[in-house]
Design a protein around this motif. Sequence first.
Motif, PDB file in Angstrom:
ATOM      1  N   SER A  71       0.816  -1.213   0.000  1.00  0.00           N
ATOM      2  CA  SER A  71       0.000   0.000   0.000  1.00  0.00           C
ATOM      3  C   SER A  71       0.847   1.259   0.000  1.00  0.00           C
ATOM      4  O   SER A  71       0.508   2.237  -0.671  1.00  0.00           O
ATOM      5  CB  SER A  71      -0.929   0.003   1.222  1.00  0.00           C
ATOM      6  N   SER A  72       1.948   1.253   0.732  1.00  0.00           N
ATOM      7  CA  SER A  72       2.793   2.447   0.793  1.00  0.00           C
ATOM      8  C   SER A  72       3.427   2.742  -0.555  1.00  0.00           C
ATOM      9  O   SER A  72       3.536   3.905  -0.964  1.00  0.00           O
ATOM     10  CB  SER A  72       3.880   2.266   1.862  1.00  0.00           C
ATOM     11  N   VAL A  73       3.801   1.702  -1.297  1.00  0.00           N
ATOM     12  CA  VAL A  73       4.386   1.906  -2.624  1.00  0.00           C
ATOM     13  C   VAL A  73       3.335   2.448  -3.585  1.00  0.00           C
ATOM     14  O   VAL A  73       3.592   3.378  -4.356  1.00  0.00           O
ATOM     15  CB  VAL A  73       4.981   0.588  -3.156  1.00  0.00           C
ATOM     16  N   VAL A  74       2.135   1.867  -3.539  1.00  0.00           N
ATOM     17  CA  VAL A  74       1.045   2.340  -4.400  1.00  0.00           C
ATOM     18  C   VAL A  74       0.689   3.784  -4.068  1.00  0.00           C
ATOM     19  O   VAL A  74       0.479   4.608  -4.972  1.00  0.00           O
ATOM     20  CB  VAL A  74      -0.191   1.431  -4.246  1.00  0.00           C
ATOM     21  N   LEU A  75       0.642   4.109  -2.790  1.00  0.00           N
ATOM     22  CA  LEU A  75       0.301   5.471  -2.386  1.00  0.00           C
ATOM     23  C   LEU A  75       1.360   6.464  -2.835  1.00  0.00           C
ATOM     24  O   LEU A  75       1.035   7.559  -3.326  1.00  0.00           O
ATOM     25  CB  LEU A  75       0.137   5.522  -0.864  1.00  0.00           C
ATOM     26  N   THR A  76       2.625   6.101  -2.691  1.00  0.00           N
ATOM     27  CA  THR A  76       3.706   6.994  -3.117  1.00  0.00           C
ATOM     28  C   THR A  76       3.687   7.212  -4.623  1.00  0.00           C
ATOM     29  O   THR A  76       3.806   8.351  -5.106  1.00  0.00           O
ATOM     30  CB  THR A  76       5.068   6.413  -2.696  1.00  0.00           C
ATOM     31  N   LEU A  77       3.518   6.131  -5.375  1.00  0.00           N
ATOM     32  CA  LEU A  77       3.474   6.247  -6.835  1.00  0.00           C
ATOM     33  C   LEU A  77       2.264   7.079  -7.287  1.00  0.00           C
ATOM     34  O   LEU A  77       2.380   7.906  -8.199  1.00  0.00           O
ATOM     35  CB  LEU A  77       3.414   4.850  -7.454  1.00  0.00           C
ATOM     36  N   THR A  78       1.122   6.906  -6.625  1.00  0.00           N
ATOM     37  CA  THR A  78      -0.075   7.686  -6.970  1.00  0.00           C
ATOM     38  C   THR A  78       0.148   9.167  -6.702  1.00  0.00           C
ATOM     39  O   THR A  78      -0.245  10.026  -7.509  1.00  0.00           O
ATOM     40  CB  THR A  78      -1.276   7.171  -6.166  1.00  0.00           C
ATOM     41  N   ALA A  79       0.775   9.474  -5.562  1.00  0.00           N
ATOM     42  CA  ALA A  79       1.030  10.876  -5.229  1.00  0.00           C
ATOM     43  C   ALA A  79       1.983  11.512  -6.233  1.00  0.00           C
ATOM     44  O   ALA A  79       1.777  12.653  -6.677  1.00  0.00           O
ATOM     45  CB  ALA A  79       1.593  10.973  -3.811  1.00  0.00           C
TER      46      ALA A  79
END
Length: 273
Positions: A71-79
């Motif tokens: 989730s943290s990787v997905v959130l960072t990439l989305t941001a």
Amino acid sequence: MEIPEWKRVLWKKQPFPDNYVGESFLRVRKKCKKLSLSEALYGASAVTHELCSCLGLVVIFFGVSEGNLDSSVVLTLTAVLGILGYLITKDQLATSARDDAKIACFYVVLIGCVSPVIKSLTRSVATDSINACTTLLLLLRLVLHDYGTSVAIVNPTLSHNVGLFASVCLASRLESDLDVFTLMTVAVVLFALLPTFRRYCRSGLGRAWNVLVTGVVIMVTGCGVALYAPHLLPLMALALVLCNCVIPALYISCQDHKQNIYGPWDEAQIEER
């Protein structure tokens, strides 16, 4: 004596009975823009993009829920992608950077506060019911979305709301607050920010670039579906074939049969000169 031509006007006295109508009483003409097959295929690419956005949300849900995506990787990439898209299109926005920052902070705080509530929102509802509701909501979003045409069924506000509601339904089946926060953030980017970026690309870039971007979007979405939701791969292939091949070809074959009959019952319109 030459008989004058009958005119469809009320202010002029004419040598005809009151119930007389001339040949021009019914004006029959075709009122449709003739599109070529290439233009129809290019127009269908907007639907393809939105279809890939809906599938992308489902893919991220399956990846996060099954532990295959962090989730943290997905959130960072989305941001990162959201900020890059904003920097590219900020000159086309009517709001200032300060107002946009306030809105972004509001969304972050709001999603962070409601994530624990969303996580337990549908605990008493069966998973099959949630899946069926999410599918219907995403289909409704595809129907109501603004693809650049002025038709009565288009409703951008309702389309955005049902997209977020579908995201809430999916997020309610996740285990942690971070997972819920990540999926809701992805939903906001896909359903609120990405359509604006796509309209900017379609208006600012050439047709060749848009075709290339469409191919990349299909490839990335297909890879995500194959990796994290392989059971949806046949459905995606069927939807893409219908959207990009069958429906444009059917439209081209049927557009010659479209015609409108105009007469004195029409709504009065002021013609431009």
